[in-house]
Design an enzyme around this catalytic site. Structure first.
Site, PDB file in Angstrom:
ATOM      1  N   HIS A 124     -19.715  14.405 -27.766  1.00 43.31           N
ATOM      2  CA  HIS A 124     -19.571  14.623 -26.325  1.00 43.31           C
ATOM      3  C   HIS A 124     -19.419  16.109 -26.010  1.00 43.31           C
ATOM      4  CE1 HIS A 124     -14.870  14.015 -26.263  1.00 43.31           C
ATOM      5  NE2 HIS A 124     -15.174  15.243 -26.549  1.00 43.31           N
ATOM      6  N   GLU A 154     -19.686  11.307 -22.502  1.00 44.60           N
ATOM      7  CA  GLU A 154     -19.693  10.502 -23.719  1.00 44.60           C
ATOM      8  C   GLU A 154     -21.120  10.041 -24.047  1.00 44.60           C
ATOM      9  OE1 GLU A 154     -17.071  10.652 -25.274  1.00 44.60           O
ATOM     10  OE2 GLU A 154     -15.268  10.103 -24.164  1.00 44.60           O
ATOM     11  N   ASP A 165     -13.499  19.800 -16.954  1.00 42.38           N
ATOM     12  CA  ASP A 165     -13.049  18.426 -16.692  1.00 42.38           C
ATOM     13  C   ASP A 165     -11.558  18.323 -16.407  1.00 42.38           C
ATOM     14  OD1 ASP A 165     -12.358  19.068 -19.299  1.00 42.38           O
ATOM     15  OD2 ASP A 165     -13.794  17.716 -20.213  1.00 42.38           O
ATOM     16  N   ASN A 199     -17.904  12.566 -31.487  1.00 44.59           N
ATOM     17  CA  ASN A 199     -19.032  11.698 -31.131  1.00 44.59           C
ATOM     18  C   ASN A 199     -20.142  12.459 -30.415  1.00 44.59           C
ATOM     19  OD1 ASN A 199     -17.940  12.199 -28.632  1.00 44.59           O
ATOM     20  ND2 ASN A 199     -17.462  10.071 -28.124  1.00 44.59           N
TER      21      ASN A 199
HETATM   22  P1  PGA Z   1     -10.883  19.684 -29.325  1.00 45.71           P
HETATM   23  O1  PGA Z   1     -11.806  18.886 -28.312  1.00 45.71           O
HETATM   24  O2  PGA Z   1     -11.112  21.128 -29.026  1.00 45.71           O
HETATM   25  O3  PGA Z   1      -9.467  19.268 -28.986  1.00 45.71           O
HETATM   26  O4  PGA Z   1     -11.302  19.299 -30.677  1.00 45.71           O
HETATM   27  C1  PGA Z   1     -13.121  19.258 -28.177  1.00 45.71           C
HETATM   28  C2  PGA Z   1     -13.845  18.197 -27.392  1.00 45.71           C
HETATM   29  O5  PGA Z   1     -13.479  17.015 -27.526  1.00 45.71           O
HETATM   30  O6  PGA Z   1     -14.777  18.532 -26.663  1.00 45.71           O
END
Ligand code: PGA
Length: 243
Positions: free
Chosen positions: A139, A144, A67, A137
């Site tokens: 995702h 999302e 992304d 959450n």
């Molecule tokens: P993080 O993000 O590695 O910064 O915890 C992971 C994600 O949100 O997919």
């Protein structure tokens, strides 16, 4: 889903590194799916060490990131382009720059950019191994809750909770983009293999929900789709397994 239990962040990063290096050695022209965020930073550090000690080469390796934020240029220190160059690619001397792919968040036609990204992945023969993190959450990528399991690379509206979580990298909440381009869930599911890295108690609830054997596989919890994939390895540290 295969769960590898590790002690801490260091061990998670080491195991993930070993896993990827093995894959890179096994495959002729490996296509890696890469992720950003705090979780894979240790993995990139280990891979750089392996590269520096001649234990792995990235010649012939192609990469696709999950992304990118909409509106941030490659030079913007908060962009995922910048993150990947800074934390990984700038330290890997033998990867060809034309083999590195991230969605362009400043494309004039974002819809076309999404379609083009899909074409590039297909032309590369699909992702051999995708590195994933998980949001609190649930995702995956920036997909999302509520994102259709049939989604392909698309422009997404970021959840307030995701913007809040990522605001630690920005000067203020107002600076956090509201949109991103993300590989879709179906795009991610087409990866031949997936490794999901989970670290820290902040992820414990999400991991517990993912691992619940009788829990529903639902678009309300995007990571639950991984139960339908036949080659998923989760590397989770102790803190994330507390629940
Ligand atoms: P993080 O993000 O590695 O910064 O915890 C992971 C994600 O949100 O997919």
């Amino acid at each position: 889903m295969n769960l590898i239990k590790v002690k801490d962040y260091e061990e998670m990063s080491n195991r993930a590194c070993e896993y990827l290096v093995k894959k890179i050695h096994e495959l002729d022209n490996p296509v890696l799916g890469l992720a950003t965020g705090s979780t894979p930073e240790g993995l990139y550090k280990r891979l750089i060490e392996k590269y520096n000690s001649d234990e792995v080469s990235f010649k012939g390796v192609t990469t696709f990131n999950l992304d990118e934020y909409v509106g941030l240029s490659k030079e913007d220190p908060q962009s995922y382009h910048y993150y990947m160059m800074d934390k990984f690619f700038n330290h890997i001397g033998d990867i060809s720059s034309e083999n590195i792919h991230l969605p362009n968040g400043t494309a004039e036609d974002l819809e076309q950019e999404c379609k083009d990204y899909e074409v590039l992945i297909r032309k590369a023969g699909h992702v051999d191994i995708q590195v994933l993190g998980i949001g609190k959450n649930g995702h995956i990528g920036f997909n999302e809750p509520g994102t259709p399991f049939t989604s392909r690379t698309h422009v997404v509206e970021l959840d307030e909770s995701t913007r809040q979580a990522n605001s630690r990298f920005f000067d203020s909440m107002d600076d956090v983009p509201k949109q991103a381009i993300s590989m879709g869930i179906e795009t991610i599911m087409e990866s031949k293999e997936i490794i999901l890295l989970v670290s820290g108690e902040g992820k414990a609830e999400a991991l517990a929900r993912l691992l619940e054997t009788d829990a529903e596989t639902t678009e309300d919890f995007p990571a639950s789709v991984l139960r339908k994939h036949n080659h998923v390895t989760i590397i989770a540290d102790e803190a994330s397994r507390l629940k």
